[in-house]
Design a protein around this motif. Structure first.
Motif, mmCIF file in Angstrom:
data_model
loop_
_atom_site.group_PDB
_atom_site.id
_atom_site.type_symbol
_atom_site.label_atom_id
_atom_site.label_comp_id
_atom_site.label_asym_id
_atom_site.label_seq_id
_atom_site.Cartn_x
_atom_site.Cartn_y
_atom_site.Cartn_z
ATOM 1 N N PHE A 174 0.814 -1.206 0.000
ATOM 2 C CA PHE A 174 0.000 0.000 0.000
ATOM 3 C C PHE A 174 0.850 1.260 0.000
ATOM 4 N N ALA A 175 2.064 1.191 0.523
ATOM 5 C CA ALA A 175 2.949 2.355 0.477
ATOM 6 C C ALA A 175 3.251 2.726 -0.965
ATOM 7 N N GLY A 176 3.601 1.737 -1.783
ATOM 8 C CA GLY A 176 3.912 2.001 -3.184
ATOM 9 C C GLY A 176 2.687 2.264 -4.027
ATOM 10 N N PHE A 177 1.621 1.491 -3.811
ATOM 11 C CA PHE A 177 0.410 1.593 -4.626
ATOM 12 C C PHE A 177 -0.293 2.931 -4.419
ATOM 13 N N THR A 178 -0.370 3.380 -3.164
ATOM 14 C CA THR A 178 -1.114 4.598 -2.848
ATOM 15 C C THR A 178 -0.540 5.820 -3.551
ATOM 16 N N PHE A 179 0.790 5.866 -3.689
ATOM 17 C CA PHE A 179 1.436 7.042 -4.264
ATOM 18 C C PHE A 179 2.045 6.747 -5.635
ATOM 19 N N LEU A 180 1.396 5.833 -6.352
ATOM 20 C CA LEU A 180 1.877 5.487 -7.688
ATOM 21 C C LEU A 180 1.571 6.592 -8.696
ATOM 22 N N VAL A 192 -3.047 0.615 6.774
ATOM 23 C CA VAL A 192 -3.037 1.896 7.484
ATOM 24 C C VAL A 192 -1.620 2.436 7.612
ATOM 25 N N VAL A 193 -0.707 1.570 8.050
ATOM 26 C CA VAL A 193 0.651 2.004 8.370
ATOM 27 C C VAL A 193 1.460 2.326 7.114
ATOM 28 N N GLY A 194 1.321 1.509 6.076
ATOM 29 C CA GLY A 194 2.114 1.694 4.865
ATOM 30 C C GLY A 194 2.005 3.081 4.250
ATOM 31 N N PRO A 195 0.793 3.563 3.954
ATOM 32 C CA PRO A 195 0.661 4.904 3.381
ATOM 33 C C PRO A 195 1.161 6.009 4.305
ATOM 34 N N LEU A 196 1.031 5.831 5.628
ATOM 35 C CA LEU A 196 1.527 6.850 6.556
ATOM 36 C C LEU A 196 3.049 6.949 6.480
#
Length: 392
Positions: free
Chosen positions: A220-226, A341-345
């Motif tokens: 989700f960290a990578g996907f959210t800010f793709l 939750v944590v990944g995008p933060l």
């Protein structure tokens, strides 16, 4: 695979569409309800936090219910919340509907994950989970772009109505395809609720949950800010963003499908091969972001590897929580959504560093590296079927 699994996957598709499509609707929601885009963004946070908190809470609440009634109730509650959200002109009411939707979604997944495992022989939990999670991956391929297009053409409220409508055939399928009374029969004479919660003191279960959360946080960290990577370093137009998202979704579907055939008998192979490749892929995506062809190809590959590894690790949670038959799905759901939750933060915090919009990709790589370090000294993620400790 039983037909009931595919009916459950349809409900997961509707719920996944709702969870992911909101990002493309926030500006319209903000303008329509007279709030800032930042305030509208709290709708996403409310949903994610509701999923984490709601998974064990709703699973415990539904423990004594017939499984079909629980799944049907959660699905209809989810549909009703979206219907209310579609007609309200109040942001607080819309916020409340997102919390209710999250609780219903969490409860549904907690029960559905356990139900999916119970519908198949013990050695096929991985394949059952793959079918169920295919609803989420298909949501990223078709549901999210479809919701975005519908919102653009007819307004954000139409997208909410569409999600509510998708829940109705899923509810009918659950009513006709899922056996009734399963929870009562399985919990009769089974472990008490306190004993099921006590499973959280077992190191193998906690380790499996941590591994699943870390890999999902990286995803989700990578996907959210793709999107800013596609329109920034890659130099592509805004219309390439949905293309990249669809490629990631298509990759995730392929990854879940492959993992479903390996997660039960060869989890070690998935971790040993997929883990290092996933670890290499995120930095490679950052380094090759200025080359559009390489970027799009790697987006597909990272989607496949992320969901193959993630699905395998979440399957391990179900195996490790075998002594908690009604809360096993809740533990898996909590692990997944803690990562979400944590990944995008973590990724958002990197945007203000020297790495800029590429920061989230580097953060994803670091999160995968941490997961592999946690997995290295144990056999939790690599032992076929239940761990030795779990069956003692």
């Amino acid at each position: 695979m039983p037909l009931a699994l595919y009916l459950l996957a349809l409900a997961v598709f509707a719920m996944g569409t709702s969870e992911f499509m909101l990002a493309g609707l926030l500006p319209d929601i903000a303008g329509d309800l007279g709030v800032t885009v930042g305030a509208a963004g709290t709708l996403t946070s409310a949903f994610a936090v509701g999923m984490v908190v709601g998974a064990p809470l709703m699973a415990a609440l539904a423990r004594s219910w017939p499984r079909r009634a629980a799944l049907l109730g959660f699905t209809l509650t989810f549909a009703a919340a979206h219907a209310v959200g579609a007609v309200t002109s109040s942001f607080p009411v819309l916020f409340a509907t997102r919390v209710v939707s999250a609780l219903a979604n969490a409860g549904f997944l907690a029960v559905a994950l356990t139900a999916a495992a119970a519908l198949v022989p013990p050695g096929r939990k991985g394949r059952a989970l793959a079918v169920l999670l295919s609803g989420t991956t298909l949501a990223t391929i078709a549901g999210v772009p479809g919701g975005s297009v519908l919102g653009t053409l007819l307004g954000w409220r139409a997208a909410f109505w569409a999600v509510a409508a998708l829940c109705l055939p899923a509810a009918l399928g659950i009513l006709t395809g899922v056996p009734a009374g399963r929870v009562r029969q399985e919990t009769a004479g089974g472990p008490a609720l306190r004993a099921e919660f006590a499973q959280l003191t077992r190191a193998p279960l906690l380790r499996a949950m941590l591994l699943g959360a870390l890999v999902n946080a990286a995803t989700f960290a990578g996907f959210t800010f793709l999107a800013p990577v596609v329109t920034g370093p890659a130099g592509l137009g805004a219309w390439w963003v949905p293309v990249a998202l669809v490629l990631f979704g298509a990759g995730s579907f392929a990854g879940v499908t492959v993992a479903g055939r390996l997660a039960d008998r060869r989890p070690g192979l998935v971790v040993a091969v997929g883990g290092p490749l996933l670890l290499t892929g995120w930095p490679a995506l950052a380094l090759l972001a200025e080359k559009p062809a390489a970027l799009l190809a790697l987006v597909f590959v990272q989607g496949a590897l992320s969901f193959a590894l993630g699905a395998t690790l979440i399957t391990r949670v179900l195996y490790e929580a075998a002594a908690a038959p009604t809360l096993a799905g809740a533990y898996a759901t909590a692990a997944l959504n803690t990562g979400a939750v944590v990944g995008p933060l973590i990724a958002a915090a990197t945007l203000t560093t020297a790495t800029g919009v590429l920061g989230p990709l580097w953060a994803s790589g670091i999160l995968v590296a941490v997961a592999l370090l946690v997995a290295l000294p144990s056999r939790t993620a690599t032992t076929p079927g239940p761990s030795t400790e779990a069956v003692r």
